[in-house]
Design a protein around this motif. Structure first.
Motif, PDB file in Angstrom:
ATOM      1  N   SER A  46     -10.385 -14.418   1.192  1.00 45.12           N
ATOM      2  CA  SER A  46     -10.059 -14.925  -0.259  1.00 45.12           C
ATOM      3  C   SER A  46      -9.454 -16.179  -0.304  1.00 45.12           C
ATOM      4  CB  SER A  46      -9.114 -13.978  -0.982  1.00 45.12           C
ATOM      5  OG  SER A  46      -8.913 -14.368  -2.346  1.00 45.12           O
TER       6      SER A  46
ATOM      7  N   LEU B  27      -2.044  -8.898  -5.900  1.00 43.40           N
ATOM      8  CA  LEU B  27      -2.629  -7.559  -5.864  1.00 43.40           C
ATOM      9  C   LEU B  27      -2.664  -6.677  -7.353  1.00 43.40           C
ATOM     10  CD1 LEU B  27      -0.992  -8.124  -2.902  1.00 43.40           C
ATOM     11  CD2 LEU B  27      -2.619  -6.219  -2.282  1.00 43.40           C
TER      12      LEU B  27
ATOM     13  N   THR C 149      -5.661  -3.387  -4.852  1.00 46.92           N
ATOM     14  CA  THR C 149      -6.753  -4.201  -4.382  1.00 46.92           C
ATOM     15  C   THR C 149      -6.254  -5.625  -4.490  1.00 46.92           C
ATOM     16  OG1 THR C 149      -7.850  -4.165  -6.585  1.00 46.92           O
ATOM     17  CG2 THR C 149      -8.343  -2.516  -5.010  1.00 46.92           C
ATOM     18  N   LEU C 150      -6.901  -6.465  -3.514  1.00 50.87           N
ATOM     19  CA  LEU C 150      -6.721  -7.968  -3.533  1.00 50.87           C
ATOM     20  C   LEU C 150      -7.234  -8.646  -4.724  1.00 50.87           C
ATOM     21  CD1 LEU C 150      -5.228  -9.995  -1.589  1.00 50.87           C
ATOM     22  CD2 LEU C 150      -7.545 -10.601  -1.065  1.00 50.87           C
TER      23      LEU C 150
ATOM     24  N   ALA D   1      -7.234   0.649   6.893  1.00 50.12           N
ATOM     25  CA  ALA D   1      -7.127   0.202   5.322  1.00 50.12           C
ATOM     26  C   ALA D   1      -6.077  -1.104   5.373  1.00 50.12           C
ATOM     27  CB  ALA D   1      -6.665   1.203   4.508  1.00 50.12           C
TER      28      ALA D   1
ATOM     29  N   ARG E 175       0.860  -1.283  -0.036  1.00 47.42           N
ATOM     30  CA  ARG E 175       0.047   0.249   0.018  1.00 47.42           C
ATOM     31  C   ARG E 175       0.743   1.343   0.082  1.00 47.42           C
ATOM     32  NH1 ARG E 175      -2.231   0.539   4.396  1.00 47.42           N
ATOM     33  NH2 ARG E 175      -3.530   2.440   3.656  1.00 47.42           N
TER      34      ARG E 175
ATOM     35  N   ARG F  13      -4.480   2.987  -4.354  1.00 46.38           N
ATOM     36  CA  ARG F  13      -4.248   1.668  -3.518  1.00 46.38           C
ATOM     37  C   ARG F  13      -4.358   0.364  -4.266  1.00 46.38           C
ATOM     38  NH1 ARG F  13      -7.931   3.017   2.001  1.00 46.38           N
ATOM     39  NH2 ARG F  13      -6.627   4.869   2.740  1.00 46.38           N
TER      40      ARG F  13
ATOM     41  N   ALA G  91      -9.492  -9.321   4.048  1.00 44.31           N
ATOM     42  CA  ALA G  91      -9.755  -9.407   2.622  1.00 44.31           C
ATOM     43  C   ALA G  91      -8.989 -10.776   2.125  1.00 44.31           C
ATOM     44  CB  ALA G  91      -9.473  -8.246   1.669  1.00 44.31           C
TER      45      ALA G  91
ATOM     46  N   GLU H 166      -8.360  -3.772   6.493  1.00 43.11           N
ATOM     47  CA  GLU H 166      -9.341  -4.239   5.693  1.00 43.11           C
ATOM     48  C   GLU H 166      -8.658  -5.136   4.554  1.00 43.11           C
ATOM     49  OE1 GLU H 166     -12.325  -0.173   5.371  1.00 43.11           O
ATOM     50  OE2 GLU H 166     -10.558  -0.294   4.246  1.00 43.11           O
ATOM     51  N   LEU H 167      -7.419  -4.823   4.210  1.00 39.50           N
ATOM     52  CA  LEU H 167      -6.692  -5.574   3.357  1.00 39.50           C
ATOM     53  C   LEU H 167      -6.227  -7.126   4.067  1.00 39.50           C
ATOM     54  CD1 LEU H 167      -5.406  -5.974   0.441  1.00 39.50           C
ATOM     55  CD2 LEU H 167      -3.460  -4.660   1.322  1.00 39.50           C
TER      56      LEU H 167
END
Length: 333
Positions: free
Chosen positions: A322, A220, A197-198, A311, A186, A195, A318, A314-315
């Motif tokens: 996943s 990512l 994203t996954l 943030a 990030r 940023r 995720a 959150e990653l």
């Protein structure tokens, strides 16, 4: 500048390296410490020059001489004790990750905002010249346009009874070392169009510990099409904490970006040249405490804040989802 007055929650091994030694070098005051084992707290205070030992974490937080709390407790105890420190009007330097999950990180952020205090997550690598140089190489165009960021955080396994393997204590490879790798991705957002994203993640559980990740790999993507790769494990044969940045004109590699006091090299290879830079063995933890104190005393801007901590979580959440795992549960004190 008046010395920062710090209270320490716990006598964890990391506290000596991450706060006690930097405090000695920067002139900060270690006002108070408490631990579950008072003998350990007494020994820590004697070794590191802490002014007094309290009977409980609450006593440290409520000590009128303490203005900032350093929280190196087990992961699941970061969020709850950060909230207690905030409620007492204290600034917080918390070990990473700042909470067990994104919802808890948001709760900490909102509480800090309402109380008007600073909460900073201890991603110390970010303050060292090694990381700043990797960013500078992109900012100055020496590597061209960003194409790929590769972060590797792998280490040999801790003992079976280590709390880093505990699901209730928010353990797992991502929560211990992998959070650095995801956070580092990030930090290249300014050169990736925003940023990352996954895209996907894969993980393996620790034997006999369902839900606890022994390893996790993630892919990512940045808005400009650049890619990111994360490899993290707490079951590797050897330790590797490396970061590679690839651009259209060349690449830069930091063999030990999280422990630059052990290896301060940045190795740069372009289409025209190859060279090695040494950025200094001063501890990244010392740079971090200097920056934290300068922000509290003089308003010097910080590169990360409580929004950044949300943030990051959150990653992390995720990546777990996943990979077919659940985010770490919050712990109620």
């Amino acid at each position: 500048m008046e010395p920062l007055r710090i209270g320490i929650l716990g006598a964890a091994r990391i506290a000596g390296r991450a706060i006690a030694e930097p405090a000695r070098l920067t002139g900060a005051r270690l006002v108070a410490v408490a631990a579950r084992d008072t003998d350990r707290a007494e020994a820590f205070a004697a070794e590191h020059g802490v002014e007094r030992v309290h009977a409980s974490y609450d006593d440290v937080i409520n000590d009128p001489q303490v203005e900032a709390i350093y929280n190196p407790l087990a992961n699941a105890l970061h969020g709850p004790w950060n909230l207690r420190a905030i409620a007492a009007g204290k600034h917080v330097l918390t070990e990473k990750p700042s909470a067990s999950n994104a919802a808890e990180a948001a709760q900490v952020r909102d509480a800090a905002r309402e109380a008007g205090v600073v909460v900073m997550e201890g991603f110390h690598y970010l303050f060292h010249p090694v990381t700043k140089r990797l960013q500078e190489l992109l900012a100055k165009g020496e590597l061209g346009e960003l194409q790929h960021v590769e972060a590797t955080m792998v280490m040999p396994p801790p003992a079976d009874e280590d709390p880093r393997w505990s699901l209730p204590l928010a353990g797992g490879a991502v929560m211990d070392v992998g959070c650095y790798a995801l956070h580092a991705q990030r930090m290249f957002a300014p050169w990736g169009g925003g940023r990352p994203t996954l895209v996907s993640a894969r993980a393996g559980e620790r034997k006999r510990l369902p839900g606890v990740d022994e390893w996790l790999n993630a892919d990512l993507e940045f808005p400009n099409g650049a890619t990111g790769a994360v490899r993290t494990s707490m079951a590797a044969e050897q330790l590797e904490f490396s970061l590679k940045v690839v651009g259209t004109r060349g690449e830069a590699f930091a063999p030990s970006f999280v422990l630059p006091h052990q290896d301060d090299r940045v190795i740069v290879t372009t289409k025209e040249d190859h060279w090695v830079e040494h950025l200094g063995r001063k501890s990244s933890y010392t740079y971090q405490l200097e920056a934290f104190a300068a922000h509290l005393r003089e308003g010097t801007p910080l590169p990360i804040d409580a929004d950044d901590a949300v943030a990051t979580m959150e990653l992390i959440d995720a990546a777990y989802q996943s990979a077919g795992l659940q985010p770490r549960p919050s712990l109620q004190l």
